[in-house]
Design an enzyme around this catalytic site. Structure first.
Site, PDB file in Angstrom:
ATOM      1  N   ASP A 367       0.833  -1.204   0.000  1.00  0.00           N
ATOM      2  CA  ASP A 367       0.000   0.000   0.000  1.00  0.00           C
ATOM      3  C   ASP A 367       0.869   1.257   0.000  1.00  0.00           C
ATOM      4  O   ASP A 367       2.035   1.232  -0.406  1.00  0.00           O
ATOM      5  CB  ASP A 367      -0.962  -0.056   1.207  1.00  0.00           C
ATOM      6  CG  ASP A 367      -2.276   0.657   0.950  1.00  0.00           C
ATOM      7  OD1 ASP A 367      -2.295   1.898   1.035  1.00  0.00           O
ATOM      8  OD2 ASP A 367      -3.286  -0.021   0.668  1.00  0.00           O
ATOM      9  N   TRP A 478      -6.421   1.475  -6.801  1.00  0.00           N
ATOM     10  CA  TRP A 478      -6.433   2.846  -7.332  1.00  0.00           C
ATOM     11  C   TRP A 478      -7.224   3.716  -6.360  1.00  0.00           C
ATOM     12  O   TRP A 478      -8.435   3.660  -6.301  1.00  0.00           O
ATOM     13  CB  TRP A 478      -7.070   2.841  -8.711  1.00  0.00           C
ATOM     14  CG  TRP A 478      -7.096   4.152  -9.439  1.00  0.00           C
ATOM     15  CD1 TRP A 478      -7.759   5.284  -9.087  1.00  0.00           C
ATOM     16  CD2 TRP A 478      -6.447   4.448 -10.684  1.00  0.00           C
ATOM     17  NE1 TRP A 478      -7.573   6.269 -10.015  1.00  0.00           N
ATOM     18  CE2 TRP A 478      -6.772   5.784 -11.012  1.00  0.00           C
ATOM     19  CE3 TRP A 478      -5.638   3.710 -11.558  1.00  0.00           C
ATOM     20  CZ2 TRP A 478      -6.323   6.394 -12.185  1.00  0.00           C
ATOM     21  CZ3 TRP A 478      -5.187   4.326 -12.711  1.00  0.00           C
ATOM     22  CH2 TRP A 478      -5.520   5.639 -13.027  1.00  0.00           C
ATOM     23  N   ASP A 479      -6.518   4.550  -5.593  1.00  0.00           N
ATOM     24  CA  ASP A 479      -7.160   5.305  -4.517  1.00  0.00           C
ATOM     25  C   ASP A 479      -7.423   6.750  -4.943  1.00  0.00           C
ATOM     26  O   ASP A 479      -6.849   7.264  -5.908  1.00  0.00           O
ATOM     27  CB  ASP A 479      -6.269   5.272  -3.271  1.00  0.00           C
ATOM     28  CG  ASP A 479      -7.072   5.299  -1.984  1.00  0.00           C
ATOM     29  OD1 ASP A 479      -8.255   5.697  -2.020  1.00  0.00           O
ATOM     30  OD2 ASP A 479      -6.514   4.927  -0.936  1.00  0.00           O
ATOM     31  N   ASN A 481      -8.363  10.184  -2.409  1.00  0.00           N
ATOM     32  CA  ASN A 481      -8.615  10.468  -1.000  1.00  0.00           C
ATOM     33  C   ASN A 481      -9.080  11.880  -0.684  1.00  0.00           C
ATOM     34  O   ASN A 481      -8.870  12.360   0.436  1.00  0.00           O
ATOM     35  CB  ASN A 481      -7.359  10.150  -0.182  1.00  0.00           C
ATOM     36  CG  ASN A 481      -7.250   8.663   0.127  1.00  0.00           C
ATOM     37  OD1 ASN A 481      -8.169   8.060   0.653  1.00  0.00           O
ATOM     38  ND2 ASN A 481      -6.121   8.074  -0.225  1.00  0.00           N
ATOM     39  N   ASP A 549     -13.157   1.974   4.267  1.00  0.00           N
ATOM     40  CA  ASP A 549     -11.970   1.944   5.122  1.00  0.00           C
ATOM     41  C   ASP A 549     -12.294   1.396   6.501  1.00  0.00           C
ATOM     42  O   ASP A 549     -11.388   1.069   7.273  1.00  0.00           O
ATOM     43  CB  ASP A 549     -11.391   3.355   5.269  1.00  0.00           C
ATOM     44  CG  ASP A 549     -10.544   3.759   4.074  1.00  0.00           C
ATOM     45  OD1 ASP A 549     -10.207   2.886   3.253  1.00  0.00           O
ATOM     46  OD2 ASP A 549     -10.228   4.962   3.963  1.00  0.00           O
TER      47      ASP A 549
END
Length: 737
Positions: A367, A478-479, A481, A549
């Site tokens: 990560d 694929w984040d 935020n 999350d």
């Protein structure tokens, strides 16, 4: 399945196996909505519409037929300014500054198959005989503006998809102010409206309220579909529940700002519209240009919410998701994030992989923190090169070490973001979304790259392709935020600044198409702080999404239950994490955490290297169990049995397509003193078949086959639940013929 047009009555009839959708041309001019619901033969559809002259405050469009008013006519594409005062699906500003419009029928065509949408994700077909489509062309002659409505019905689904393409056939530019995808008028307002809402770590909770006079609205103005609200609504007939009653589902295949609005007028009719949120939106449509609105997928079920959900599940799993992994079972993974956060090196990751290999893990995901100078969340987004202080021999060495342990390797990216403390930002400070002379609001110490710009997109495609091509990476998380602020682009002229948010989405879709097509061997998982962009648009490119999350087992009951209203189980990432849980500080058993996480794409989000021998034993069993029932969970039919929103217990089950196998999961949050005995009524089984039931999947007891139960008994009488003492308890039951 079929689409039929009756010349005499001027009616269109769209038929699926179990539903009908009827429209009629009124005076050969106006496209009116007649009916949507359970399938009818349609022998005399022309009699459905009824007219009544209203007061002068509902003006007539025909002085010889005063009962005809656009303010009361049920319509398919309602506009603004020419006598309909209800919420419009379309609004335009002409060159002279006025905003009146009126679409009149021009032509139609019926054809096999389904067209692709230019630049946008959509449900697809693999062969033309899987679907039939209808294009209806409407025209506003004074404006020189055309609307092409496309409807598709599917051979193997009760879904109907629809979209609109707006074309400027005049010699003057037009400014679109509202370009929604759906407008449907129902003849009554006896509905409850259901939607999914929440926040970060509390996504997609189910909310239901009755419609009343005026507007009921859900929307996103955050630049993404968002944690707060999901681009889905359902209208439920009074008394409809999980298994019975009429339900009308509306799901928008889009990942940006959206609007869904149900409005009840003074005459007790309901109009629902859905599409790109018109808030802070406009689109300058030059002569000869067109604007494609996103697709909406409509589902009617006469068997309650469960029937609607299973229709969406199958269609989205098989004809929205794409790629090599669409029909493949997903690997059991371990993600290092909650095990190490930013504090790791190559040796630590290899140790985590070795511990996973011993337990049966198939994929290790590295990560955040492997790139730039990323020791915390304050720097380096955009600098997609390996941090040699953590990985001195590069990704190639680490991937090789993980592969030698017979695990695949995955990697985290956040490619839409840039840190102000990064080489990329210092070189290109204008590459982020921003408004001149205003502060650049940061969230998680980061800004958003301007994906409306071709140079930004080219950079991202190149750096990601270089990394993904450097070694055998088999998974990408694929984040994304943060949400959008200061939505402006340095390259767009003033009259196009309100196009930025949608152009961003078009740019993102282009990047996703290029990357996923170039690396078909990679399993891509979408993420936005968990479930902040869990929508059909992203599923078109990435067949699964990190659901939240929040990995607490109790909270996940609601999150996964709500998500399942629309999205298939194969799209939900669900992991076991350490306790006390990092989001809510709750301590739950490893069994319950495992059983909740096994109800999706299974994995672990903790440090496997510190397990006790007892924990290793439990996890080995969980993984072995999951691998046996993995195809059933990921590709079986899903039935909700007990809702976490309605009581202390939750239950759901998975049933194979041939109904010869099922898995039932039951969860108890708090222990009850002197509790009653309980029976759980199952669903989806074959009433003519007999099933053996085991609570041990990978090692069933020898006499498990001696007790057999009829499918009819299990559905109508129920399964006796063993008494469970203690909080946070769960049980799995494996049924086989």
């Amino acid at each position: 399945m079929g689409i039929f047009f009756d010349e005499l009555s001027q009616t269109f009839h769209l038929q699926t196996k179990h539903s009908s959708y009827l429209m009629q041309l009124v005076q050969s001019r106006y496209l009116a909505h007649l009916y949507w619901g359970s399938r009818v033969r349609g022998t005399n559809p022309g009699r459905i519409l009824a007219f009544k002259e209203r007061c002068s405050f509902s003006p007539s469009t025909d002085l010889e037929h005063l009962e005809l008013s656009l303010d009361t006519l049920p319509q398919e594409l309602p506009t603004y300014g020419t006598s309909d005062f209800r919420v419009p699906a379309f609004q335009v500003q002409a060159q002279n500054g006025t905003t009146a419009s009126e679409f009149i029928y021009e032509s139609h065509r019926i054809y096999a198959g389904k067209p692709r949408l230019e630049g946008l994700p959509a449900v697809y077909v693999e062969r033309d005989d899987e679907a039939e489509s209808l294009d209806i062309v409407l025209m506003d002659e004074p404006l020189g503006l055309k609307a092409v409505l496309t409807y598709t019905v599917y051979r193997d689904s009760d879904a109907i998809s629809r979209s609109v393409r707006y074309e400027n056939v005049s010699g003057q530019p037009q400014k679109l102010l509202r370009a929604l995808s759906v407008g449907i008028d129902f003849s009554h307002a006896e509905f409850d409206m259901l939607h999914l809402s929440g926040s970060w770590a509390r996504e997609r909770h189910i909310h239901k309220r009755p419609l009343t006079t005026g507007a009921s609205v859900i929307e996103s103005r955050r630049g993404s579909s968002s944690h707060s609200l999901n681009p889905f609504v359902a209208l439920l007939s009074k008394g409809a529940d999980e298994d019975q009653g009429d339900v009308y589902g509306f799901s928008l295949v889009y990942s940006g700002n959206f609007l869904a609005q149900a409005e009840v007028d003074p005459y007790g009719t309901t109009r629902i519209v859905m599409g790109i949120n018109p808030f802070d939106f406009s689109w300058l449509l030059e002569p000869g240009q067109s604007f494609q609105a996103p697709e909406a997928v409509l589902v009617h079920s006469s068997h309650g919410l469960g029937g609607m959900s299973r229709t969406y599940h199958k269609l989205y799993r098989t004809r929205l998701c794409r790629g090599e992994y669409r029909d493949q079972t997903r690997p059991v993974l371990v993600n290092n994030w909650e095990a190490t956060y930013f504090n790791f090196n190559a040796d630590k990751i290899e140790q985590l992989a070795a511990a996973g290999q011993e337990l049966g893990i198939e994929l290790l995901v590295l990560d955040d923190g492997w790139f730039g100078k990323r020791d915390n969340d304050k720097s380096s987004l955009g600098d997609w090169f390996v941090d040699k202080s953590k990985l001195p021999n590069g990704l190639e060495d680490l991937v090789s070490r993980v592969n030698r342990l017979e695990l695949s390797f995955g990697l985290w990216f956040e490619p839409e973001m840039v840190s102000p403390d990064s080489d990329l930002y210092r070189a290109h400070p204008d590459w982020c979304l921003h408004v001149p002379e205003r502060r650049r609001t940061q969230a998680r110490h980061q800004l958003i790259l301007d994906y409306s710009r071709a140079d930004v997109r080219e950079y991202i495609v190149k750096v990601l392709s270089d990394i993904l091509g450097s070694c055998p990476i088999r998974y990408v998380k694929w984040d994304m935020n943060r949400n959008m602020t200061e939505i402006g682009s340095a390259l767009l002229p003033p009259e196009r600044q309100k196009e930025t948010a949608h152009r961003y989405m078009l740019g993102l879709y282009e990047v996703l198409e290029r990357i996923t097509s170039s690396f078909p061997q990679v399993l891509f998982e979408s993420c936005s702080g968990g479930g902040g962009r869990f929508d059909p648009g992203m599923l078109y490119y990435m067949p699964q999404t990190w659901t939240s999350d929040n990995t607490d087992a109790v909270e996940r009951l609601k999150i996964q239950y709500g998500t399942s209203l629309v999205y298939p189980i194969s799209s939900m990432g669900s992991h076991v994490s350490a306790v006390p849980n990092h989001q809510v500080d709750r301590i739950t058993s490893m069994d319950m955490r495992g059983h909740v996480a096994m109800s999706g794409n299974f994995g672990y989000e903790l440090d496997l290297t510190v397990f006790t021998e007892e924990e290793k034993k439990i996890v080995k069993r969980q993984i072995a169990d999951y691998k046996i029932v993995r195809p059933l969970i990921q590709f079986g039919e899903f039935y909700r049995l007990l809702s976490p929103f309605e009581g202390n217990e939750t239950a759901w089950m998975f049933v194979s397509e041939d109904r010869t196998e099922a898995l039932v999961a039951h969860f108890q949050v708090l222990s009850l003193p002197n509790a009653p005995l309980r029976r759980l009524k199952l669903k989806g089984l074959d009433p003519e078949l007999d099933y053996s039931i085991s609570q041990q999947i990978s090692n069933p007891s020898p006499d498990a086959g001696e007790q057999r139960f009829g499918g009819d008994e299990l559905m109508h009488i129920g399964l006796n639940l063993p008494f469970e003492r203690g909080d946070f308890r769960s049980q799995l039951f494996h049924l086989k013929v």
